[in-house]
Design an enzyme around this catalytic site. Structure first.
Site, PDB file in Angstrom:
ATOM      1  N   LYS A  11       0.822  -1.214   0.000  1.00 61.68           N
ATOM      2  CA  LYS A  11       0.000   0.000   0.000  1.00 61.68           C
ATOM      3  C   LYS A  11       0.864   1.275   0.000  1.00 61.68           C
ATOM      4  O   LYS A  11       2.075   1.216   0.262  1.00 61.68           O
ATOM      5  CB  LYS A  11      -0.939  -0.046   1.202  1.00 61.68           C
ATOM      6  CG  LYS A  11      -1.902  -1.246   1.160  1.00 61.68           C
ATOM      7  CD  LYS A  11      -2.919  -1.182   2.300  1.00 61.68           C
ATOM      8  CE  LYS A  11      -3.840  -2.381   2.278  1.00 61.68           C
ATOM      9  NZ  LYS A  11      -4.910  -2.290   3.296  1.00 61.68           N
ATOM     10  N   TYR A  51     -12.864  -1.353  -3.427  1.00 69.82           N
ATOM     11  CA  TYR A  51     -13.326  -1.464  -2.033  1.00 69.82           C
ATOM     12  C   TYR A  51     -14.842  -1.320  -1.903  1.00 69.82           C
ATOM     13  O   TYR A  51     -15.322  -0.987  -0.819  1.00 69.82           O
ATOM     14  CB  TYR A  51     -12.604  -0.431  -1.164  1.00 69.82           C
ATOM     15  CG  TYR A  51     -11.161  -0.794  -0.902  1.00 69.82           C
ATOM     16  CD1 TYR A  51     -10.832  -1.878  -0.100  1.00 69.82           C
ATOM     17  CD2 TYR A  51     -10.120  -0.055  -1.465  1.00 69.82           C
ATOM     18  CE1 TYR A  51      -9.508  -2.230   0.148  1.00 69.82           C
ATOM     19  CE2 TYR A  51      -8.795  -0.395  -1.225  1.00 69.82           C
ATOM     20  CZ  TYR A  51      -8.498  -1.489  -0.412  1.00 69.82           C
ATOM     21  OH  TYR A  51      -7.198  -1.835  -0.167  1.00 69.82           O
ATOM     22  N   ASN A 114      -1.998   0.131   6.842  1.00 68.61           N
ATOM     23  CA  ASN A 114      -1.509  -1.169   7.322  1.00 68.61           C
ATOM     24  C   ASN A 114      -0.620  -1.897   6.314  1.00 68.61           C
ATOM     25  O   ASN A 114      -0.530  -3.118   6.332  1.00 68.61           O
ATOM     26  CB  ASN A 114      -2.667  -2.032   7.821  1.00 68.61           C
ATOM     27  CG  ASN A 114      -3.659  -2.383   6.743  1.00 68.61           C
ATOM     28  OD1 ASN A 114      -3.483  -1.982   5.595  1.00 68.61           O
ATOM     29  ND2 ASN A 114      -4.676  -3.143   7.088  1.00 68.61           N
ATOM     30  N   HIS A 117      -2.081  -5.555   1.645  1.00 65.20           N
ATOM     31  CA  HIS A 117      -3.392  -6.196   1.522  1.00 65.20           C
ATOM     32  C   HIS A 117      -3.170  -7.675   1.239  1.00 65.20           C
ATOM     33  O   HIS A 117      -2.216  -8.034   0.548  1.00 65.20           O
ATOM     34  CB  HIS A 117      -4.159  -5.567   0.350  1.00 65.20           C
ATOM     35  CG  HIS A 117      -5.410  -6.327  -0.015  1.00 65.20           C
ATOM     36  ND1 HIS A 117      -6.587  -6.164   0.659  1.00 65.20           N
ATOM     37  CD2 HIS A 117      -5.639  -7.273  -0.967  1.00 65.20           C
ATOM     38  CE1 HIS A 117      -7.503  -6.969   0.136  1.00 65.20           C
ATOM     39  NE2 HIS A 117      -6.950  -7.647  -0.862  1.00 65.20           N
ATOM     40  N   GLU A 128      -9.968 -10.008  -7.241  1.00 71.63           N
ATOM     41  CA  GLU A 128      -8.997  -8.913  -7.062  1.00 71.63           C
ATOM     42  C   GLU A 128      -7.861  -9.011  -8.079  1.00 71.63           C
ATOM     43  O   GLU A 128      -7.420  -7.994  -8.624  1.00 71.63           O
ATOM     44  CB  GLU A 128      -8.461  -8.944  -5.631  1.00 71.63           C
ATOM     45  CG  GLU A 128      -9.541  -8.575  -4.621  1.00 71.63           C
ATOM     46  CD  GLU A 128      -9.162  -8.891  -3.177  1.00 71.63           C
ATOM     47  OE1 GLU A 128     -10.008  -8.660  -2.296  1.00 71.63           O
ATOM     48  OE2 GLU A 128      -8.036  -9.365  -2.916  1.00 71.63           O
TER      49      GLU A 128
HETATM   50  P1  CMP Z   1      -7.519  -4.535   4.017  1.00 74.97           P
HETATM   51  O1  CMP Z   1      -7.987  -5.681   4.857  1.00 74.97           O
HETATM   52  O2  CMP Z   1      -6.382  -4.705   3.106  1.00 74.97           O
HETATM   53  O3  CMP Z   1      -8.773  -4.002   3.178  1.00 74.97           O
HETATM   54  C1  CMP Z   1      -9.770  -3.228   3.821  1.00 74.97           C
HETATM   55  C2  CMP Z   1      -9.090  -2.085   4.484  1.00 74.97           C
HETATM   56  O4  CMP Z   1      -9.915  -1.185   5.187  1.00 74.97           O
HETATM   57  C3  CMP Z   1      -8.181  -2.627   5.595  1.00 74.97           C
HETATM   58  O5  CMP Z   1      -7.121  -3.338   5.000  1.00 74.97           O
HETATM   59  C4  CMP Z   1      -7.787  -1.350   6.272  1.00 74.97           C
HETATM   60  O6  CMP Z   1      -6.766  -0.666   5.559  1.00 74.97           O
HETATM   61  C5  CMP Z   1      -9.083  -0.545   6.135  1.00 74.97           C
HETATM   62  N1  CMP Z   1      -9.762  -0.501   7.423  1.00 74.97           N
HETATM   63  C6  CMP Z   1     -10.345  -1.529   8.062  1.00 74.97           C
HETATM   64  N2  CMP Z   1     -10.861  -1.115   9.233  1.00 74.97           N
HETATM   65  C7  CMP Z   1     -10.574   0.206   9.324  1.00 74.97           C
HETATM   66  C8  CMP Z   1     -10.839   1.200  10.292  1.00 74.97           C
HETATM   67  N3  CMP Z   1     -11.511   0.912  11.424  1.00 74.97           N
HETATM   68  N4  CMP Z   1     -10.399   2.453  10.044  1.00 74.97           N
HETATM   69  C9  CMP Z   1      -9.733   2.744   8.909  1.00 74.97           C
HETATM   70  N5  CMP Z   1      -9.453   1.842   7.938  1.00 74.97           N
HETATM   71  C10 CMP Z   1      -9.873   0.580   8.154  1.00 74.97           C
END
Ligand code: CMP
Length: 139
Positions: A11, A51, A114, A117, A128
């Site tokens: 990311k 998303y 984070n 993915h 995806e």
């Molecule tokens: P990922 O699981 O890759 O895809 C969905 C994304 O939504 C997740 O990673 C996080 O980056 C984002 N995400 C999930 N929960 C939250 C949250 N509470 N606040 C902000 N971003 C979130």
């Protein structure tokens, strides 16, 4: 596509901090083969589409803004049990809950930013992967 494939993105936060090489090293050292890979950047429309499943969530706007702020590395990875093994390798969505040594523990800073993915099912891995790559780009 085989059920031994998963889809990942490095990311924008991890790309900005120069972690592409270290993360790819963790991935290949763990036994994943890179089947497809590109450095690319999501448009607003593309991020909203990727998303779409999260569009009613309160963090959707923040997620789209984050994922469009810079380039990402998209890749398809192959290994036995790829989806589950890759999710173990990256660790929990929230890096504060991620196991020591996982990619998110090492490189993520928050639940939103984070670092990586990983697909959550074989079905989503296929969807995806097809979002980014044509059949002729899968090797
Ligand atoms: P990922 O699981 O890759 O895809 C969905 C994304 O939504 C997740 O990673 C996080 O980056 C984002 N995400 C999930 N929960 C939250 C949250 N509470 N606040 C902000 N971003 C979130």
């Amino acid at each position: 596509m085989s059920t031994n494939r998963t889809f990942t993105m490095i990311k924008p936060d991890a790309v900005e901090k120069g972690h592409i090489g270290a993360i790819l090293d963790k991935i290949t050292t763990a036994g994943f083969n890179i089947v497809s890979m590109k450095l690319t950047k999501l448009s607003q429309n593309e991020a909203e589409a990727f998303y779409a499943v999260h569009k009613e969530r309160p963090f959707f706007g923040e997620l789209v803004q984050f994922m469009t702020r810079g380039p990402i590395v998209a890749a398809i990875l192959e290994k036995d049990n790829a989806v589950d093994d890759f999710r173990k390798l990256i660790g929990a969505t929230n890096p504060a809950e991620a196991v020591e040594g996982t990619i998110r523990k090492l490189y993520a800073t928050s639940v939103g930013e984070n670092a990586v993915h990983g697909s959550d099912s074989d079905e989503n891995a296929n969807i995806e992967a097809a979002f980014y790559f044509s059949a002729r780009e899968m090797y």
